[in-house]
Design a protein around this motif. Structure first.
Motif, PDB file in Angstrom:
ATOM      1  N   VAL A  38     -60.046  -2.119  31.827  1.00  8.81           N
ATOM      2  CA  VAL A  38     -60.055  -3.569  31.635  1.00  8.81           C
ATOM      3  C   VAL A  38     -60.322  -4.242  32.972  1.00  8.81           C
ATOM      4  N   VAL A  39     -61.247  -5.189  32.967  1.00  8.90           N
ATOM      5  CA  VAL A  39     -61.507  -6.030  34.129  1.00  8.90           C
ATOM      6  C   VAL A  39     -61.107  -7.447  33.749  1.00  8.90           C
ATOM      7  N   ASP A  82     -57.437  -2.072  23.711  1.00  3.16           N
ATOM      8  CA  ASP A  82     -57.391  -0.758  23.060  1.00  3.16           C
ATOM      9  C   ASP A  82     -58.713  -0.366  22.416  1.00  3.16           C
ATOM     10  N   LYS A  83     -59.580  -1.351  22.185  1.00  6.38           N
ATOM     11  CA  LYS A  83     -60.840  -1.083  21.498  1.00  6.38           C
ATOM     12  C   LYS A  83     -61.859  -0.372  22.379  1.00  6.38           C
ATOM     13  N   GLY A  84     -61.801  -0.628  23.688  1.00  3.13           N
ATOM     14  CA  GLY A  84     -62.784  -0.032  24.582  1.00  3.13           C
ATOM     15  C   GLY A  84     -62.883  -0.809  25.872  1.00  3.13           C
ATOM     16  N   PRO A  85     -63.686  -0.325  26.816  1.00  7.86           N
ATOM     17  CA  PRO A  85     -63.854  -1.006  28.097  1.00  7.86           C
ATOM     18  C   PRO A  85     -64.264  -2.462  27.886  1.00  7.86           C
ATOM     19  N   CYS A  86     -63.710  -3.353  28.698  1.00 11.14           N
ATOM     20  CA  CYS A  86     -63.996  -4.767  28.474  1.00 11.14           C
ATOM     21  C   CYS A  86     -63.734  -5.628  29.704  1.00 11.14           C
ATOM     22  N   SER A 131     -54.851 -13.159  31.751  1.00 11.80           N
ATOM     23  CA  SER A 131     -55.112 -11.757  31.422  1.00 11.80           C
ATOM     24  C   SER A 131     -54.719 -10.823  32.559  1.00 11.80           C
ATOM     25  N   ASP A 132     -54.828 -11.281  33.802  1.00  8.13           N
ATOM     26  CA  ASP A 132     -54.420 -10.438  34.924  1.00  8.13           C
ATOM     27  C   ASP A 132     -52.930 -10.095  34.827  1.00  8.13           C
ATOM     28  N   ASN A 146     -55.858   1.489  33.568  1.00  7.27           N
ATOM     29  CA  ASN A 146     -57.126   1.324  34.275  1.00  7.27           C
ATOM     30  C   ASN A 146     -57.503  -0.152  34.321  1.00  7.27           C
ATOM     31  N   LEU A 147     -57.052  -0.809  35.372  1.00  7.77           N
ATOM     32  CA  LEU A 147     -57.189  -2.265  35.467  1.00  7.77           C
ATOM     33  C   LEU A 147     -57.786  -2.671  36.802  1.00  7.77           C
ATOM     34  N   LEU A 148     -58.716  -3.612  36.759  1.00  5.81           N
ATOM     35  CA  LEU A 148     -59.264  -4.230  37.960  1.00  5.81           C
ATOM     36  C   LEU A 148     -59.144  -5.736  37.788  1.00  5.81           C
TER      37      LEU A 148
END
Length: 201
Positions: free
Chosen positions: A5-6, A96-100, A107-108, A116-118
């Motif tokens: 997630v970004v 949960d659905k996929g990279p986004c 959201s941060d 896996n967060l940026l």
């Protein structure tokens, strides 16, 4: 690679939204912005217009421009708190659905425990943001300057209320980009490269 997630926070007029959208297109990953509000409306079984009205945060004197600024408001009413709670579930499900890429809406903070967060924050000098308001949003310089100041104030109040810290606080960000230095395309390309490297794409 597991889902990543970004999150993208931004100052008004820094062009963070189109930058985030362009990055999502470059990486062929999901992009969530207004989709979040629409899903919140569905889950609450409430008209989108009702959610939008409550989101406006009239107490900050933002008037008819409020919908442009903060799609999930900044007040402390029961309904606004409920909206935020439902929003958290929506973001978790989207993650949960996929990279986004997720834009705004704390959201941060809400994704802080994601493996896996940026967390990215896009900013720009006020004068540059005013120029963007004139060029891209068709505002006068006076209106653009007022919007930048008012929207940033409202977003700060909203974020501080729910997350406990100001948007763009360095302690909670992984990357901060001055979009005025690189432009929309350049910033998007730079961010896409960072994401590729960070997540091994």
């Amino acid at each position: 690679m597991e889902n990543f997630v970004v999150t993208v926070g931004r100052q008004f007029g820094s062009m963070g939204r189109p930058i985030a959208k362009k990055v999502a297109e470059m990486l062929d990953i999901s992009y969530y912005d207004r989709d979040i509000v629409e899903e919140v409306s569905k889950r609450m079984n409430a008209p989108l217009s009702l959610i939008s009205d409550k989101e406006e945060g009239a107490k900050f004197g933002l008037g008819k421009y409020a919908k442009m600024l903060r799609p999930l408001g900044s007040g402390t009413t029961d309904l606004q708190d409920k909206i935020f709670s439902v929003q958290e579930c929506v973001l978790q499900d989207f993650a949960d659905k996929g990279p986004c890429i997720m834009v705004g809406r704390c959201s941060d903070y809400l994704m802080r425990d994601h493996k896996n967060l940026l967390r990215v924050y896009i900013y720009s000098p006020l004068d540059a943001r005013v120029r963007n308001c004139v060029q891209y949003f068709g505002m006068t310089e006076e209106k653009g300057r007022k919007m930048c100041i008012d929207v940033d104030k409202a977003r700060k109040a909203y974020h501080r209320h729910y997350a406990g810290y100001d948007p763009g606080s360095t302690e909670y960000m992984d990357l901060m980009l001055n979009s005025n230095n690189f432009g929309i395309d350049g910033t998007a390309e730079l961010l896409a490269n960072v994401i590729r490297k960070n997540f091994g794409l």
